[in-house]
Write an enzyme that holds these catalytic residues in place. Structure first.
Site, PDB file in Angstrom:
ATOM      1  N   ASN A   1      -3.215  -7.055   8.930  1.00  0.00           N
ATOM      2  CA  ASN A   1      -3.970  -7.098   7.665  1.00  0.00           C
ATOM      3  C   ASN A   1      -3.807  -8.446   6.959  1.00  0.00           C
ATOM      4  O   ASN A   1      -4.706  -8.904   6.268  1.00  0.00           O
ATOM      5  CB  ASN A   1      -3.650  -5.880   6.798  1.00  0.00           C
ATOM      6  CG  ASN A   1      -2.357  -5.976   6.040  1.00  0.00           C
ATOM      7  OD1 ASN A   1      -2.323  -6.540   4.958  1.00  0.00           O
ATOM      8  ND2 ASN A   1      -1.278  -5.444   6.599  1.00  0.00           N
TER       9      ASN A   1
ATOM     10  N   CYS B   1       0.860  -1.184   0.000  1.00  0.00           N
ATOM     11  CA  CYS B   1       0.000   0.000   0.000  1.00  0.00           C
ATOM     12  C   CYS B   1       0.895   1.233   0.000  1.00  0.00           C
ATOM     13  O   CYS B   1       2.121   1.126   0.146  1.00  0.00           O
ATOM     14  CB  CYS B   1      -0.867  -0.001   1.246  1.00  0.00           C
ATOM     15  SG  CYS B   1       0.165   0.011   2.732  1.00  0.00           S
TER      16      CYS B   1
ATOM     17  N   GLU C   1       0.286  -0.532  16.286  1.00  0.00           N
ATOM     18  CA  GLU C   1      -0.553   0.630  15.923  1.00  0.00           C
ATOM     19  C   GLU C   1      -1.463   1.020  17.087  1.00  0.00           C
ATOM     20  O   GLU C   1      -1.672   2.208  17.357  1.00  0.00           O
ATOM     21  CB  GLU C   1      -1.398   0.323  14.675  1.00  0.00           C
ATOM     22  CG  GLU C   1      -2.191   1.544  14.225  1.00  0.00           C
ATOM     23  CD  GLU C   1      -3.150   1.267  13.083  1.00  0.00           C
ATOM     24  OE1 GLU C   1      -2.822   0.451  12.192  1.00  0.00           O
ATOM     25  OE2 GLU C   1      -4.239   1.876  13.088  1.00  0.00           O
TER      26      GLU C   1
HETATM   27  S1  SF4 Z   1      -2.813   2.402   7.315  1.00  0.00           S
HETATM   28 FE1  SF4 Z   1      -1.368   0.686   7.132  1.00  0.00          FE
HETATM   29  S2  SF4 Z   1      -2.284  -0.656   5.592  1.00  0.00           S
HETATM   30 FE2  SF4 Z   1      -3.316   1.312   5.435  1.00  0.00          FE
HETATM   31  S3  SF4 Z   1      -2.250   2.499   3.858  1.00  0.00           S
HETATM   32 FE3  SF4 Z   1      -1.299   3.008   5.811  1.00  0.00          FE
HETATM   33  S4  SF4 Z   1       0.389   1.569   6.091  1.00  0.00           S
HETATM   34 FE4  SF4 Z   1      -0.945   0.747   4.492  1.00  0.00          FE
END
Ligand code: SF4
Length: 313
Positions: A229, A16, A131
């Protein structure tokens, strides 16, 4: 003649924008400052990525006090950090760069905003995920972590008071809907995030798997066991009709005998897994099977997050 296999490739899959940016920041720091460059926590949850960066001169630590040479720069991972981490870096006189994904930073700002309004904040997420630790560390006030609907029922809050909620970015879209429904059924006054906190990449990768899972006897998710994820993609594949679904942490050691009675397999890669691992897996399958690839595209992605000017390379 080799046995035939239909391969359903999910799209979008793999890196991503936040992961791309974080890796580019480490590479940029190595280019600009030479090695070693320290990285606090795995920059993204993927062994292949981490090992590659190690070979280029990155040293991974879990805490800042593990940094032996404090004249070297340090980068914080894409998952985000509690406020105490940059504070500690300043105290230790470290040159630091923050690779927190902008979509995680957005949630940090939401927590700060709710904090200023003196609203109790409920965080939907997984305990001990970096996170979640980072998001909880945006406030000195109490923030209530819920992992499931039962946790909502057990909250030590007055259901008549006004509350706010935020979520981790990499949750299951379906499970989170249920938890939010439970919050809404209990609390009358709720301030919601302006936009869904589950990020575009998580949502798209899950939707892409949903589209093809029912066509598959086996679903392979390339990812890591500490990656939220990745684990959610395995669950989604199972929940949406694939007879079996597994996480593939190491493509090379995947035993192909498991496909003996399989005709259709699905493949995706988590947001922290590079496309080269998908290619390696396809190459391995091609050597042993006659494969027909069907590639699906759920959504075109064109999200890009800028690397800070100082670390452009
Ligand atoms: S929140 Fe995590 S999974 Fe989503 S775009 Fe950002 S780094 Fe990627």
């Amino acid at each position: 003649m080799n046995k035939k296999l239909n391969v359903y490739l999910a799209g979008p899959r793999g890196f991503c924008a936040g992961v791309d940016r974080a890796i580019e920041m480490v590479k940029g720091a190595l280019k600009k400052y030479g090695h070693p460059v320290y990285v606090r926590h795995e920059i993204v949850h993927n062994k292949y990525v981490v090992e590659n960066l190690k070979s280029e001169g990155a040293i991974f630590v879990e805490q800042l006090d593990e940094i032996k040479d404090r004249s070297r720069p340090v980068i914080f991972s894409a998952h985000g950090v509690p406020k105490s981490v940059p504070e500690e870096a300043l105290k230790l006189n470290l040159l630091y760069f923050d690779a927190t994904c902008p979509l995680v930073s957005k949630i940090h700002k939401e927590v700060e905003h709710f904090d200023k309004k003196k609203l109790p904040v409920i965080l939907i997420g997984h305990r001990n995920h970096p996170e979640v630790i980072g998001t909880m560390g945006q406030t000195n006030n109490k923030i209530y972590l819920v992992e499931n609907t039962q946790d909502v029922k057990n909250l030590p809050l007055d259901f008549n008071e006004q509350i706010a909620y935020v979520t981790q970015t990499t949750l299951s879209v379906d499970d989170t809907k249920d938890i939010i429904k439970e919050i809404k059924s209990r609390f009358k006054k709720i301030v919601e995030p302006k936009k869904n906190d589950i990020c575009y990449a998580t949502t798209n990768r899950q939707e892409a798997v949903k589209k093809i899972a029912s066509d598959c006897d086996y679903f392979l998710v390339i990812g890591a066991s500490n990656s939220s994820n990745s684990l959610r993609l395995v669950e989604v594949a199972r929940n949406y009709g694939s007879k079996k679904a597994i996480l593939v942490e190491d493509v090379e050691s995947l035993n192909l005998n498991i496909f003996e009675n399989t005709k259709n397999i699905g493949i995706t890669a988590s947001a922290s897994s590079p496309e080269i691992l998908v290619k390696k897996l396809l190459d391995k399958l091609k050597k042993n099977f006659e494969i027909k690839i069907n590639e699906a595209h759920y959504e075109k992605e064109d999200v890009y997050f800028k690397v800070p000017e100082k670390l452009k390379h």
